[in-house]
Write an enzyme that holds these catalytic residues in place. Structure first.
Site, mmCIF file in Angstrom:
data_model
loop_
_atom_site.group_PDB
_atom_site.id
_atom_site.type_symbol
_atom_site.label_atom_id
_atom_site.label_comp_id
_atom_site.label_asym_id
_atom_site.label_seq_id
_atom_site.Cartn_x
_atom_site.Cartn_y
_atom_site.Cartn_z
ATOM 1 N N ARG A 179 -3.656 -9.925 5.012
ATOM 2 C CA ARG A 179 -3.995 -10.033 3.581
ATOM 3 C C ARG A 179 -2.775 -9.575 2.792
ATOM 4 O O ARG A 179 -2.402 -8.408 2.854
ATOM 5 C CB ARG A 179 -5.205 -9.131 3.331
ATOM 6 C CG ARG A 179 -5.770 -9.176 1.927
ATOM 7 C CD ARG A 179 -6.967 -8.216 1.839
ATOM 8 N NE ARG A 179 -7.571 -8.238 0.534
ATOM 9 C CZ ARG A 179 -7.132 -7.543 -0.507
ATOM 10 N NH1 ARG A 179 -6.075 -6.767 -0.380
ATOM 11 N NH2 ARG A 179 -7.732 -7.624 -1.671
ATOM 12 N N LYS A 185 0.810 -1.223 0.000
ATOM 13 C CA LYS A 185 0.000 0.000 0.000
ATOM 14 C C LYS A 185 0.844 1.273 0.000
ATOM 15 O O LYS A 185 2.007 1.276 0.360
ATOM 16 C CB LYS A 185 -1.000 -0.046 1.160
ATOM 17 C CG LYS A 185 -2.147 -0.998 0.816
ATOM 18 C CD LYS A 185 -3.281 -0.968 1.803
ATOM 19 C CE LYS A 185 -4.376 -1.927 1.302
ATOM 20 N NZ LYS A 185 -5.407 -2.161 2.304
HETATM 21 N N1 HH2 Z 1 -7.408 -3.819 0.733
HETATM 22 C C1 HH2 Z 1 -7.703 -3.876 -0.587
HETATM 23 C C2 HH2 Z 1 -8.820 -4.591 -1.031
HETATM 24 N N2 HH2 Z 1 -9.616 -5.248 -0.155
HETATM 25 N N3 HH2 Z 1 -10.110 -5.911 2.057
HETATM 26 C C3 HH2 Z 1 -9.848 -5.876 3.369
HETATM 27 N N4 HH2 Z 1 -10.630 -6.530 4.246
HETATM 28 N N5 HH2 Z 1 -8.771 -5.181 3.859
HETATM 29 C C4 HH2 Z 1 -7.926 -4.486 3.036
HETATM 30 O O1 HH2 Z 1 -6.981 -3.857 3.552
HETATM 31 C C5 HH2 Z 1 -8.206 -4.496 1.629
HETATM 32 C C6 HH2 Z 1 -9.328 -5.228 1.166
HETATM 33 C C7 HH2 Z 1 -6.842 -3.175 -1.573
HETATM 34 O O2 HH2 Z 1 -5.877 -4.024 -2.133
HETATM 35 P P1 HH2 Z 1 -5.972 -4.753 -3.554
HETATM 36 O O3 HH2 Z 1 -7.044 -5.773 -3.571
HETATM 37 O O4 HH2 Z 1 -4.643 -5.275 -3.919
HETATM 38 O O5 HH2 Z 1 -6.277 -3.600 -4.591
HETATM 39 P P2 HH2 Z 1 -7.577 -3.170 -5.351
HETATM 40 O O6 HH2 Z 1 -8.601 -2.759 -4.355
HETATM 41 O O7 HH2 Z 1 -7.090 -2.013 -6.212
HETATM 42 O O8 HH2 Z 1 -8.061 -4.336 -6.159
#
Ligand code: HH2
Length: 278
Positions: free
Chosen positions: A253, A219
């Site tokens: 995660r 992040k």
């Molecule tokens: N962060 C992201 C997405 N979903 N869910 C939870 N519970 N906690 C988190 O910190 C979280 C989440 C963001 O990461 P990523 O899936 O890699 O990116 P994107 O939302 O751009 O798909």
């Protein structure tokens, strides 16, 4: 497989591997939009030691384009069917009831709602009916607006109160406390200082009696600390996730499962090292 002797203490924490079936996720957008590639990636993460796979068909990054429910469902359902068919424990990362329903029918057993029932309150009843686990995450604002000057008087108290209130809603809908995960939502409507404080004080959330999920992987706050780009944030991901576990997180995660699994196993081994005169 890791040596069973090294899987307690830090080894109690679960690793949730990320499978983004999206064209625009912030760190791996477009890489796994194709179903076969997403399935292959999920299998690799399980082989590397992920206990849970979080599968998402809509990006939540700041400014991401919203996806219609039908399209989101078409992205994730075949991937869930294949990976759940292998026996993997699957979480669906969605805010939509219709997608959550299809994902549970396809074999998912957890719904990860980054709006904590704010988009579709029916997700709580669905989880209760299906016996599914539910993640309630804190976000201030929406993905489109959340990073424009977020302010809190006391970030830990405000996130805590929000999660406590959302927890009551989920309990009221019949989801047992033992099936609910709480997540402070690192990067979702927070400045660098807010993110660092929440990770340092994560222990403040354990009084709510639920398990805690932490997502720091790749992040922007890591880049805000050291200037690193998104594909060079593994060290910061590992440091923040381990410190989060020390503060009470019971699942983290991450995108880079193999490297994090090694960090976890080594941390557990150090914790278990015999005392000199024991
Ligand atoms: N962060 C992201 C997405 N979903 N869910 C939870 N519970 N906690 C988190 O910190 C979280 C989440 C963001 O990461 P990523 O899936 O890699 O990116 P994107 O939302 O751009 O798909």
């Amino acid at each position: 497989m890791p040596d069973a002797a090294f899987t307690s203490a830090f080894g109690d924490a679960l690793v949730m591997g990320v499978v983004n079936v999206t064209p625009d996720s912030f760190s791996d957008g477009g890489r796994y939009l194709d179903h076969d590639r997403a399935i292959e990636h999920g299998r690799m993460l399980v082989a590397e030691g992920a206990e849970v796979l979080d599968i998402g068909g809509e990006s939540t990054r700041p400014g991401a384009v919203a996806v219609a429910a039908d399209q989101e469902r078409e992205r994730v359902v075949p991937v869930i069917e294949a990976l759940a068919g292998d026996g993997a424990r699957i979480s669906i990362d969605t805010t939509k009831l219709q997608v959550a329903e299809a994902a549970l029918s396809a074999g998912a057993s957890m719904v990860n709602d980054v709006t904590a029932l704010g988009t579709d309150p029916g997700i709580a009843g669905l989880c209760a009916d299906r016996g599914a686990e539910l993640v309630l995450m804190h976000m201030k604002g929406t993905p489109g607006t959340m990073q424009s000057d977020p302010r809190y008087d006391d970030v830990v108290a405000e996130v805590h109160d929000f999660l406590a209130e959302r927890l009551e809603v989920a309990l009221g809908a019949g989801v047992p406390r033992g099936k609910i995960w709480l997540d402070p939502g690192i990067g979702f409507g927070k400045t660098l200082e807010h993110n660092l404080t929440l990770i340092r004080d994560l222990g403040s959330f354990t009084d709510l009696g639920c398990r805690i999920l932490l997502g720091t992987s790749r992040k922007r706050f890591i880049g805000n600390v050291d200037g690193s780009e998104v594909d060079s944030r593994l060290g910061g991901t590992i440091a923040s996730s381990l410190l989060g576990i020390e503060q009470g997180a019971t699942m983290v995660r991450v995108h880079d499962v193999a490297a994090f699994r090694q960090a976890l196993v080594v941390a557990a081994a150090i914790r278990r090292a015999p005392a000199p005169f024991a």
